[in-house]
Scaffold this motif. Structure first.
Motif, PDB file in Angstrom:
ATOM      1  N   LEU A 157     -50.833 -20.321 -48.987  1.00  8.46           N
ATOM      2  CA  LEU A 157     -51.788 -20.742 -50.018  1.00  8.46           C
ATOM      3  C   LEU A 157     -51.088 -21.742 -50.934  1.00  8.46           C
ATOM      4  O   LEU A 157     -49.907 -21.579 -51.259  1.00  8.46           O
ATOM      5  CB  LEU A 157     -52.249 -19.534 -50.838  1.00  8.46           C
ATOM      6  N   GLU A 158     -51.841 -22.741 -51.358  1.00  3.17           N
ATOM      7  CA  GLU A 158     -51.252 -23.723 -52.270  1.00  3.17           C
ATOM      8  C   GLU A 158     -51.255 -23.166 -53.692  1.00  3.17           C
ATOM      9  O   GLU A 158     -52.266 -22.633 -54.162  1.00  3.17           O
ATOM     10  CB  GLU A 158     -52.078 -25.007 -52.216  1.00  3.17           C
ATOM     11  N   VAL A 159     -50.122 -23.281 -54.362  1.00  3.03           N
ATOM     12  CA  VAL A 159     -50.019 -22.841 -55.753  1.00  3.03           C
ATOM     13  C   VAL A 159     -49.649 -24.056 -56.597  1.00  3.03           C
ATOM     14  O   VAL A 159     -48.658 -24.726 -56.310  1.00  3.03           O
ATOM     15  CB  VAL A 159     -48.928 -21.758 -55.917  1.00  3.03           C
ATOM     16  N   THR A 160     -50.434 -24.361 -57.602  1.00  2.00           N
ATOM     17  CA  THR A 160     -50.106 -25.498 -58.482  1.00  2.00           C
ATOM     18  C   THR A 160     -48.846 -25.143 -59.266  1.00  2.00           C
ATOM     19  O   THR A 160     -48.787 -24.071 -59.876  1.00  2.00           O
ATOM     20  CB  THR A 160     -51.277 -25.768 -59.454  1.00  2.00           C
ATOM     21  N   ILE A 190     -54.007 -20.458 -57.882  1.00  2.00           N
ATOM     22  CA  ILE A 190     -53.869 -20.290 -56.435  1.00  2.00           C
ATOM     23  C   ILE A 190     -55.106 -20.892 -55.765  1.00  2.00           C
ATOM     24  O   ILE A 190     -56.235 -20.542 -56.113  1.00  2.00           O
ATOM     25  CB  ILE A 190     -53.787 -18.795 -56.060  1.00  2.00           C
ATOM     26  N   HIS A 191     -54.878 -21.788 -54.814  1.00  2.00           N
ATOM     27  CA  HIS A 191     -55.997 -22.463 -54.142  1.00  2.00           C
ATOM     28  C   HIS A 191     -56.275 -21.794 -52.797  1.00  2.00           C
ATOM     29  O   HIS A 191     -55.335 -21.493 -52.052  1.00  2.00           O
ATOM     30  CB  HIS A 191     -55.672 -23.940 -53.938  1.00  2.00           C
ATOM     31  N   GLY A 214     -46.898 -19.051 -51.943  1.00  6.77           N
ATOM     32  CA  GLY A 214     -46.769 -20.269 -51.123  1.00  6.77           C
ATOM     33  C   GLY A 214     -46.426 -19.919 -49.683  1.00  6.77           C
ATOM     34  O   GLY A 214     -46.968 -20.503 -48.742  1.00  6.77           O
ATOM     35  N   ASN A 224     -53.707 -34.848 -59.896  1.00  7.85           N
ATOM     36  CA  ASN A 224     -52.958 -33.684 -59.400  1.00  7.85           C
ATOM     37  C   ASN A 224     -53.040 -32.501 -60.355  1.00  7.85           C
ATOM     38  O   ASN A 224     -52.022 -31.884 -60.684  1.00  7.85           O
ATOM     39  CB  ASN A 224     -51.476 -34.025 -59.173  1.00  7.85           C
ATOM     40  N   THR A 233     -44.792 -17.971 -57.290  1.00 11.50           N
ATOM     41  CA  THR A 233     -45.057 -19.299 -56.727  1.00 11.50           C
ATOM     42  C   THR A 233     -44.528 -19.364 -55.298  1.00 11.50           C
ATOM     43  O   THR A 233     -45.195 -19.844 -54.379  1.00 11.50           O
ATOM     44  CB  THR A 233     -44.395 -20.381 -57.612  1.00 11.50           C
TER      45      THR A 233
END
Ligand SMILES: Cc1ncc(COP(=O)(O)O)c(C=O)c1O
Length: 368
Positions: free
Chosen positions: A295-298, A307-308, A291, A137, A287
């Motif tokens: 968009l996915e944010v770790t 940012i993915h 989000g 992860n 974040t």
């Protein structure tokens, strides 16, 4: 060209992919917001700037080669013995010194999949081999690091929190990692972003250094203190490690203005607190808002977010980067960190943060 043999760098050097710093220009755009190098949007405090200006009046003098006043100031701020601190021209300098002091041809140094790129560069420069431990992860995995240890392992580099993921390893896990390493392996805890972390289960490494013979902690003035241009970092380690590094470092590896500004910065706790507050607020905001755009944010504990992006044409990280850059918003591509579908964004000023979120919303709308 003659047919005589040419000078050859040592094995490993030509395997190095040179470090590429974050972009700072957006061609044709007047106002640029650089969010690609994890610099602080607040800059250094007034006290550090004044100390730097004053030091500029005596550029003819060599600096104190042992940076004693700075080590004393750091020691006072953290409750550490100054004799166990080494200062460097950025923590990059210290990471390279550690590699030079502890690695030789054929040795191995472990880092994690998305670990800071200076680790493999410093390792290869010595003729040793970088060994990559997989992450889980986007987070360093203690069991995977321990599984990567061989009789040739000499160093383990752990960025905590890590750049570019922003994730961290809780202190209990760091202790478990240390307990599982052979005593001759040096654990390097790189805590460049420690000041930003607001988690009860995080510890930068000071306690572990104080209680063991094979752990060092590196810190930097480049991030929360806003002195990246001056190149200033420090390390806290066991006396024998400090002794080894002092033998091989440049005799004046830290410059005078950096020493002066560093002392002022470490004592300026009000500025530090302000920078921390700013980050805490806007890290959470970014974040959440990014989000909400889908968009996915770790989850990050540092001063940047990963940012993915989707992989569809028109919506990729590269497309987003081009779209943002055209608007003067410069983020960091992280393909070199094995994250080709993500961009890293440093927490910026309120204005920059809001502009990025608005531009990302527009980008995703356009790409519908
Ligand atoms: C994890 C990590 N370590 C070390 C550094 C190097 O910092 P310095 O400017 O002190 O060389 C950075 C800078 O980006 C970093 O992200």
């Amino acid at each position: 060209m003659s047919a005589l043999p040419r000078p050859q760098p040592r094995p490993g050097v030509l395997d190095i992919a040179a470090y590429v710093p974050g972009k700072s220009e957006a061609p044709g755009v007047e106002r640029v917001f650089k969010l690609s190098s994890n610099e602080t949007p607040l800059g250094p405090g007034a006290r550090a700037r004044e100390a730097y200006r004053r030091a500029g009046e005596h550029l003819e003098d060599y600096p104190d080669g042992s940076a004693s006043d700075l080590r004393v100031a750091i020691g006072r701020a953290f409750g550490l013995d100054p004799a166990r601190i080494v200062c460097g021209a950025g923590s990059d300098d210290l990471l390279n010194l550690l590699a030079r002091a502890y690695l030789r041809d054929g040795d191995e140094a472990i880092h994690t999949t998305h670990g800071f790129l200076v680790y493999p560069i410093a390792t290869l420069g010595t003729g040793a081999k970088p060994v990559v431990a997989p992450e889980r992860n986007h987070t360093a995995d203690v069991d995977a690091i321990l599984a990567a240890v061989t009789p040739r392992t000499r160093l383990v580099f752990l960025a905590n929190p890590n750049n570019p993921t922003g994730t961290y390893v809780p202190f209990d896990e760091v202790k478990r990692l240390h307990a599982g390493l052979p005593s001759h392996v040096l654990l390097v805890l790189d805590a460049a972003y420690a000041e930003y972390v607001r988690r009860n289960d995080y510890e930068s490494g000071i306690e572990l250094v104080a209680t063991s013979d094979n752990v060092v902690m590196c810190r930097t003035f480049s991030k929360i203190h806003g002195l990246a241009a001056l190149r200033l970092g420090w390390l806290y380690g066991p006396a024998p490690v400090v002794d080894a590094l002092n033998r091989i470092r440049g005799p004046f590896n830290v410059n005078g203005p950096a020493i002066a500004a560093g002392i002022a910065a470490i004592e300026d706790t009000a500025h530090l607190e302000m920078a921390r507050e700013h980050n805490t607020r806007w890290l959470a905001w970014l974040t959440e808002e990014i989000g909400k755009l889908g968009l996915e944010v770790t989850p990050s504990v540092a001063n940047f977010v990963l940012i993915h992006f989707p992989r569809q044409k028109g919506r990729t990280a590269q497309d987003a980067d081009a779209f943002l850059t055209a608007r003067g918003l410069i983020l960091r591509q992280v393909g070199a960190y094995k994250l080709p579908h993500a961009l890293r964004m440093s927490v910026g000023t309120e204005e920059a943060n809001r502009l990025v979120v608005a531009a990302l919303a527009e980008f995703l709308d356009n790409a519908q």
